[in-house]
Design a protein around this motif. Structure first.
Motif, PDB file in Angstrom:
ATOM      1  N   VAL A   1      -0.563   6.839   4.447  1.00 33.09           N
ATOM      2  CA  VAL A   1      -1.037   8.072   4.065  1.00 33.09           C
ATOM      3  C   VAL A   1      -0.152   8.970   4.316  1.00 33.09           C
ATOM      4  CG1 VAL A   1      -2.870   9.545   3.352  1.00 33.09           C
ATOM      5  CG2 VAL A   1      -3.406   7.195   3.715  1.00 33.09           C
TER       6      VAL A   1
ATOM      7  N   ILE B   1      -5.334   8.789  -2.573  1.00 34.79           N
ATOM      8  CA  ILE B   1      -4.401   7.753  -1.589  1.00 34.79           C
ATOM      9  C   ILE B   1      -5.308   7.029  -0.875  1.00 34.79           C
ATOM     10  CG2 ILE B   1      -3.641   9.222  -0.041  1.00 34.79           C
ATOM     11  CD1 ILE B   1      -0.969   7.708  -0.018  1.00 34.79           C
TER      12      ILE B   1
ATOM     13  N   GLY C   1       0.708   3.990  -2.643  1.00 34.08           N
ATOM     14  CA  GLY C   1       0.605   5.543  -2.754  1.00 34.08           C
ATOM     15  C   GLY C   1       1.669   6.429  -2.838  1.00 34.08           C
TER      16      GLY C   1
ATOM     17  N   GLU D   1       0.679  -1.235   0.013  1.00 39.90           N
ATOM     18  CA  GLU D   1      -0.087  -0.054  -0.107  1.00 39.90           C
ATOM     19  C   GLU D   1       0.708   1.264  -0.054  1.00 39.90           C
ATOM     20  OE1 GLU D   1      -2.416  -0.667   3.465  1.00 39.90           O
ATOM     21  OE2 GLU D   1      -3.796  -2.000   2.369  1.00 39.90           O
TER      22      GLU D   1
END
Length: 332
Positions: A225, A215, A67, A63
């Motif tokens: 994030v 994101i 992102g 992730e």
């Protein structure tokens, strides 16, 4: 909380090192310096993402990279506006790196607020996924529309906001080194340095309205994030000097970004359906997201290079009409 404290403290140390080594003394940034620091920030991002995987957080690692790539690609679009701001305010070359550094730090602080608000909204209201998804799909369409029309530079929204600020804040049009305020005739005035810094921060804040929902479509973990945004932003200053001359060749960038935002928007809507209903809908995994984002960027880059070369072949005299490098105004 311990991980947050360690991460923020480490980022502050890295930012301080960046400032004292390369940004404290006003100077014209060379391609070598920009390239070196760009590699450093890229390596740190890869090291961080790999470290998550080594610590057993494989999904978080995937992730983060998804992102980071998304935020980095979207931040390239910021650079077009940064070039415009620098030209409009005739920022001396030796001060541009200071303007970008402070502006990016301001943007990072404001994005942290956005991230906190976004995470809180998602945790409390699952229907926010629909809102974010619809907004990203709309933004994707807007990117396509903008790419197909030639917009007047004077119509950019940040410019109108800045003019409103300048009308209300006593300021001087003369540069005074890196000082943000000066006293003239007993009156405190803001310098162009302060105005331009605000412009950079404001520009990125407006871009964050698009990128933060994007994101959150890849991960709902506020930590991922924030770190993805931090690493993408902190390399933005060096990236500006490294590829500023190449930006005009990325003629299909807006189309690529619109495809990425549209894809993530659809993913958010599907996730919203999964969270709020009993319908069985397919969910897009992180590896698929990475593959789509990477593929779109690769195709966009290749087609942009081909289009630029084709345009150069059709108009060979364009280069001869340009102003010689030795006569370039270093103030713009």
């Amino acid at each position: 909380m311990t991980m947050w404290v360690i991460t923020v403290a480490t980022l502050l140390i890295l930012i301080a090192a960046d400032f004292f080594i390369g940004g404290r003394k006003p100077h014209e940034v060379s391609m070598k310096e920009a390239g070196t620091w760009s590699i450093v920030w890229l390596a740190l991002a890869v090291l961080f993402g790999t470290g998550l995987a080594v610590l057993g957080h494989g999904q978080a690692s995937g992730e983060f990279f998804a992102g980071y790539i998304t935020e980095k690609s979207l931040s390239v679009d910021n650079l077009f506006v940064f070039v415009l701001i620098m030209a409009k305010f005739s920022v001396p070359t030796i001060y541009q790196q200071r303007v970008l550094m402070i502006g990016v730090l301001l943007a990072l602080a404001l994005r942290a607020v956005f991230i906190a608000l976004g995470a809180a909204a998602i945790n409390q209201f699952a229907w926010v996924f629909y809102l974010f998804g619809a907004f990203l799909i709309y933004t994707a369409w807007k990117f396509i529309q903008e790419a197909r029309t030639d917009e007047d530079d004077d119509d950019w929204e940040e410019g109108r906001l800045l003019k409103a600020v300048q009308r209300r804040v006593p300021s001087t049009s003369e540069w005074h080194g890196t000082r943000m305020f000066v006293r003239e005739n007993g009156k405190k005035l803001a310098t162009p340095m302060l105005i331009v810094m605000v412009a950079i921060g404001l520009t990125d804040l407006l871009f964050a309205v698009d990128s933060i929902p994007a994101i959150f479509g890849l991960t709902q973990d506020p930590y991922i994030v924030f770190t993805a945004n931090a690493f993408a932003l902190m390399g933005l200053r060096q990236l500006y000097f490294l590829i500023v001359g190449l930006l005009k060749k990325l003629v299909h960038l807006s189309y690529g970004l619109s495809a990425i935002l549209g894809f993530i928007g659809v993913k958010l809507v599907l996730h919203g359906v999964h969270e709020t209903t009993s319908l069985h809908v397919p969910e897009i995994s992180t590896p698929v997201s990475l593959a789509v984002i990477g593929g779109v960027l690769a195709i966009t880059t290749v087609t942009s290079v081909m289009a630029s070369r084709k345009a150069g072949t059709k108009n060979p005299s364009t280069a001869d009409q340009r102003e010689p490098a030795g006569n370039t105004d270093t103030q713009g």
